[in-house]
Design a protein around this motif. Structure first.
Motif: not given
Length: 296
Positions: A13-16, A58-64, A95-111
């Motif tokens: 969801d592209s919501e900031i 990428k830096d914001m995603i990795i930080k999360k 992703m540039e507009q909503t890096p946090g949401i992409y981080a959540l998706k990637i984190n779910k995949k990692v888990n």
């Protein structure tokens, strides 16, 4: 494409949003960014070179993701790189507009990958006898519940801790009616804080029901060496017997000496020695360094 990096980003969801504090109750609140705020964020990203925008995201995603202690940051950096390389132009823009949401998706995949790996390793270690179930717990002869119930049959103790919910009571009622259930016991919930005076006043000892005691006055649990080793692999039983034979001289022995005799590494030998201690066959000298073992 590497299946480990395949993630469904189409549902993002592209919501900031921004988090703000309302002065009235100091509780964090999420507000959708609109108008000026939203346009400023987009304008700032648009002004950055493409490579920089991706690097910032990428830096914001990795930080999360770095909060996950099961994976080191270097591996996360490589993994996120692989994911970003597979993104479409539209997904990169999103992703540039909503890096946090992409981080959540990637984190779910990692888990999910960690869970899959843990399951795989569990079954491998079971096959290799690195994981075993040992009878290290013994039910106490008496319990001290603060609120008891004795109206349901087949309870292990003469009285049991009362139930917190009607659902618990119904479950136990169903269990007690089954022919293949010999007894049930409800673990006593963690007690609240009590003073010594309160504790002395409520001290009630509830014994195990006589019907569940064997002739030797022990609870019917697989706590003997023979019972415990009955379902183990032939290889592990042979390793146990080798250790017991070596230590039959009544002397103290080092782990390294026992490991050499078995032809195993020290780490694996220590696991076997711990298991034999639990089975009440061995004792150690109680030292952290220079630990020694002998027959009990």
């Amino acid at each position: 494409m590497d299946k480990d990096t395949v993630i469904d980003f189409d549902s993002v969801d592209s919501e900031i949003a921004r988090i703000d504090i309302d002065d009235s109750d100091a509780m964090p609140k999420a507000w959708k960014l609109q108008g000026f705020d939203n346009q400023n964020v987009k304008k700032w990203f648009d002004e950055q070179p493409s490579d920089r925008k991706i690097r910032l995201c990428k830096d914001m995603i990795i930080k999360k993701l770095s909060k996950n202690n099961a994976v080191n940051d270097r591996d996360l950096d490589i993994y996120v790189d692989r994911i970003i390389q597979n993104l479409t132009e539209d997904q990169l823009t999103d992703m540039e507009q909503t890096p946090g949401i992409y981080a959540l998706k990637i984190n779910k995949k990692v888990n999910s990958l960690l869970d899959e790996y843990a399951k795989k390793m569990f079954y491998e270690w079971v096959e290799q006898d690195k994981i075993s179930c040992m009878p290290s717990y013994k039910l106490p002869r008496e319990i001290s519940p603060t609120n008891t119930i004795a109206s349901i049959p087949k309870s292990l103790y003469s009285e049991e801790e009362n139930f917190d919910t009607e659902y618990e009571r119904r479950v136990v009622m169903e269990l007690s009616s089954l022919n293949n259930v010999r007894w049930w016991h409800r673990n006593i919930a963690r007690a609240e804080f009590f003073t010594d005076e309160d504790r002395r006043a409520m001290r009630i000892r509830i014994p195990i029901h006589p019907a569940f005691l064997e002739a030797d006055d022990e609870v019917l649990l697989p706590n003997s060496y023979e019972k415990a080793t009955k379902k183990l692999s032939k290889k592990k039983i042979e390793q146990y017997e080798k250790i017991l034979k070596l230590l039959n001289d009544g002397e103290w022995h080092k782990t390294a000496e026992i490991a050499d005799n078995l032809g195993l590494k020290d780490t694996r030998t220590k696991e076997l020695l711990k298991e034999l201690i639990v089975l009440d066959k061995l004792i150690d000298n109680g030292k952290t360094k220079g630990k020694l073992y002998r027959l009990k």
